[in-house]
Design a protein around this motif. Sequence first.
Motif, PDB file in Angstrom:
ATOM      1  N   GLN A  97       0.840  -1.187   0.000  1.00 55.46           N
ATOM      2  CA  GLN A  97       0.000   0.000   0.000  1.00 55.46           C
ATOM      3  C   GLN A  97       0.883   1.247   0.000  1.00 55.46           C
ATOM      4  N   PRO A  98       0.468   2.317  -0.680  1.00 60.16           N
ATOM      5  CA  PRO A  98       1.262   3.554  -0.642  1.00 60.16           C
ATOM      6  C   PRO A  98       1.279   4.142   0.765  1.00 60.16           C
ATOM      7  N   ILE A  99       2.365   4.812   1.104  1.00 62.09           N
ATOM      8  CA  ILE A  99       2.505   5.424   2.429  1.00 62.09           C
ATOM      9  C   ILE A  99       1.858   6.801   2.430  1.00 62.09           C
ATOM     10  N   ASP A 100       0.991   7.026   3.382  1.00 65.81           N
ATOM     11  CA  ASP A 100       0.318   8.306   3.530  1.00 65.81           C
ATOM     12  C   ASP A 100       1.149   9.185   4.469  1.00 65.81           C
ATOM     13  N   TYR A 101       2.116   9.892   3.896  1.00 68.58           N
ATOM     14  CA  TYR A 101       3.014  10.709   4.718  1.00 68.58           C
ATOM     15  C   TYR A 101       2.270  11.900   5.324  1.00 68.58           C
ATOM     16  N   PHE A 102       2.690  12.296   6.526  1.00 68.10           N
ATOM     17  CA  PHE A 102       2.134  13.479   7.161  1.00 68.10           C
ATOM     18  C   PHE A 102       2.667  14.732   6.459  1.00 68.10           C
ATOM     19  N   ALA A 103       1.790  15.689   6.224  1.00 67.52           N
ATOM     20  CA  ALA A 103       2.219  16.946   5.607  1.00 67.52           C
ATOM     21  C   ALA A 103       3.062  17.757   6.593  1.00 67.52           C
ATOM     22  N   ARG A 105       5.561  17.446   9.634  1.00 66.65           N
ATOM     23  CA  ARG A 105       6.422  16.440  10.236  1.00 66.65           C
ATOM     24  C   ARG A 105       6.744  16.766  11.692  1.00 66.65           C
ATOM     25  N   ASP A 290       4.612   2.753  12.460  1.00 68.22           N
ATOM     26  CA  ASP A 290       3.882   3.324  11.317  1.00 68.22           C
ATOM     27  C   ASP A 290       3.890   4.849  11.371  1.00 68.22           C
ATOM     28  N   ARG A 294       5.535   7.406   8.624  1.00 62.47           N
ATOM     29  CA  ARG A 294       4.719   8.452   7.990  1.00 62.47           C
ATOM     30  C   ARG A 294       5.297   9.848   8.236  1.00 62.47           C
ATOM     31  N   HIS A 295       6.154   9.965   9.258  1.00 67.23           N
ATOM     32  CA  HIS A 295       6.867  11.223   9.501  1.00 67.23           C
ATOM     33  C   HIS A 295       8.219  11.251   8.795  1.00 67.23           C
ATOM     34  N   MET A 375       3.327  -0.812   7.286  1.00 65.92           N
ATOM     35  CA  MET A 375       3.890  -0.111   6.134  1.00 65.92           C
ATOM     36  C   MET A 375       4.619  -1.082   5.192  1.00 65.92           C
TER      37      MET A 375
END
Length: 505
Positions: A97-103, A105, A290, A294-295, A375
Motif C-alpha cells: 500500500q502507498p505510504i500516507d506521509y504526514f504533511a 512532520r 507506522d 509516515r513522519h 507499512m
Amino acid sequence: MSLAPTVRLHPADDVLIARVQLISGMHIASEGVTVTGLIPAGHKVAARNVASGSPVRRYGQVIGFASQAIRAGEHVHVHNIAMGDFDRDYAFCADLQPIDYFARRATFQGIVRPDGRVATRNYIAILTTVNCSATVAKAIADQFDSAALGSFPNVDGVVALTHPMGCCIDTKGEGMRLLQRTLAGYARHPNFAGVLIIGLGCEANQIAALLGSHALEESELLRTFTIQDTGGTSKAIARGVSIVKEMLACADRITREPVAASHLVLGLECGGSDGYSGITANPALGAAADLLVRHGGAAILSETPEIYGAEHLLTRRARTPEIGKKLIDRIRWWEDYAARNHGEMNNNPTPGNKAGGLTTILEKSLGAVAKGGTMSLDAVYEYAEPINEKGFGFMDTPGYDPISVTGLVAGGANVVCFTTGRGSAYGCAPSPSLKLSTNSALWMRQAEDIDLNCGEILDGTATVEEMGQRIFEMVLSTASGEKTKSERHGYGQNEFVPWFVGAVM
C-alpha cells in the motif's frame, strides 16, 4: 463494564487467549465453551474441537498442529500442539500500500554533528579489536565516572564496549566480516562524539585492516593504538585516559536543536515474550513504527528466527519482489545454519516464553512481526549493515536480544523500543532503549525497569492506536534527551555483544 475472561483475535481461530487464570467448570458465555482444567493467564484455551494432526490457528494463521485430539475448553499448549510443515504464500508485493506521509512532520531536540549526522545521545566510546585489550579499555572508562565528567555536562558518558573475540578466526571469513562491520558501525555512529579503538597488536583483527575495509580515517575524534606498541598495560591506560580527556572538551561543545523526526532510526526489539505480546505491546509498537515512517523516519524489525513461520506476512508487503526474495534468502540461510548445528528453528521459544503462554516458534513469530506495523517493507539488511533507507526495514539478526540490538545499533539505530512480557532488564549504549510491558502485572512487579505499560490495552483502558501514539511521543522525548529507566540504572556497556559466526581455531 466487566471484561470477558478470554480474548478472541480472529474469527477463524481455534484458540482463545486467557485474560485471567481460568478454572475448570468456568463457562465462557460469549464462546459457548466450558473450561476443563486449570489454564494460566496468557495461555490458550480451545475454542472448538480439533482433530489430531489438524492445524491450530491463532491470529487466523497456523501456529502448529494438534499432536493429539483437543476438545473445546481444554488447555492448548506444548503437550498437545507441535510444529509441522505447511505452505506459506509469499505473494510478493500483494499487500503493498502507498505510504500516507504526514504533511506536517514531527520534530525532536537532536544533536547535529558537523557533517550533518543527527544524534540522540553524546557519548565517547572505547572500542576493542580483540578480547585481549578489554581490560585496558574498561580501566580507561572507569576513570570517567560522573564526578570526573562534572565539568562536561553535555557528555552522556565514556563507555567501554568490549567483546570476547578478535583472534584465532579466519581473517577473510564470515565471522571476521561481521565483527569488523559491527565495530565500524559503532565507530561511525552519530551518538558517539569521539571514538578510541584499542588493540593488543598481534591479533587477527588488525586495526589497519578494520579501518581500511570500512573507509574509516583517524582524526581528532577517531584515535587508535595498540598495547604492544604503547609499552604495556599501565602505559596504555595512561595514554587512553589522556586521549579521552582531549576528546571531552570537543564533545562537550554541543547544543540540542529542533530537527525532523525523519532523522530517527528506531530499532524494534522484543525479549521475554509472553502470550500477550502479540495482543498489546507488539501491535502498539507497530502503530508507533507506522507513525514514524509516515513522519519520514526509519523503523527496523530484526530477529530472523522470530519471524520464522510469519515471514509471508512481510513478503506480501515488500516494495519490490527482490526485497521480498532477499528476506526469504535469509530464512533459508537460517534453516541451513540450524541444520548444520544439529538444531531446529523451533528451539527458539525459551522456557520463559512457554511459561508465559507461547507454544511454538510459529506462534511467537506471528506476535513478533506485529512490531513491524503495516507499512511497506522497503529494505532487508544483513547483520550490522548501514541502514540507508527511510521507511520500514528488516535486519537479519539472531533472536538473542543483546546480539540483535547490537546489530541494529551498528546499522545506525539511534533509539530502541523493547517489548517484554516476562520482564527484561536491558539497555544499550549509545542508543537509549525504552522497555514496554505487555501486561499490567509485569508493570506492577517490575516498574523500575519498564518505561511504559501496554497492558492497559488488555485492561480495556487504552486502544492499540492510543498506545502507539504514546510510544511515538515517548520516542521523541527520549531522542530529545529524556533518560530511559535502563540509562538511569547504568545499563549499556555489558550489553554490547557482536554476533559471531564461524570456527575458533
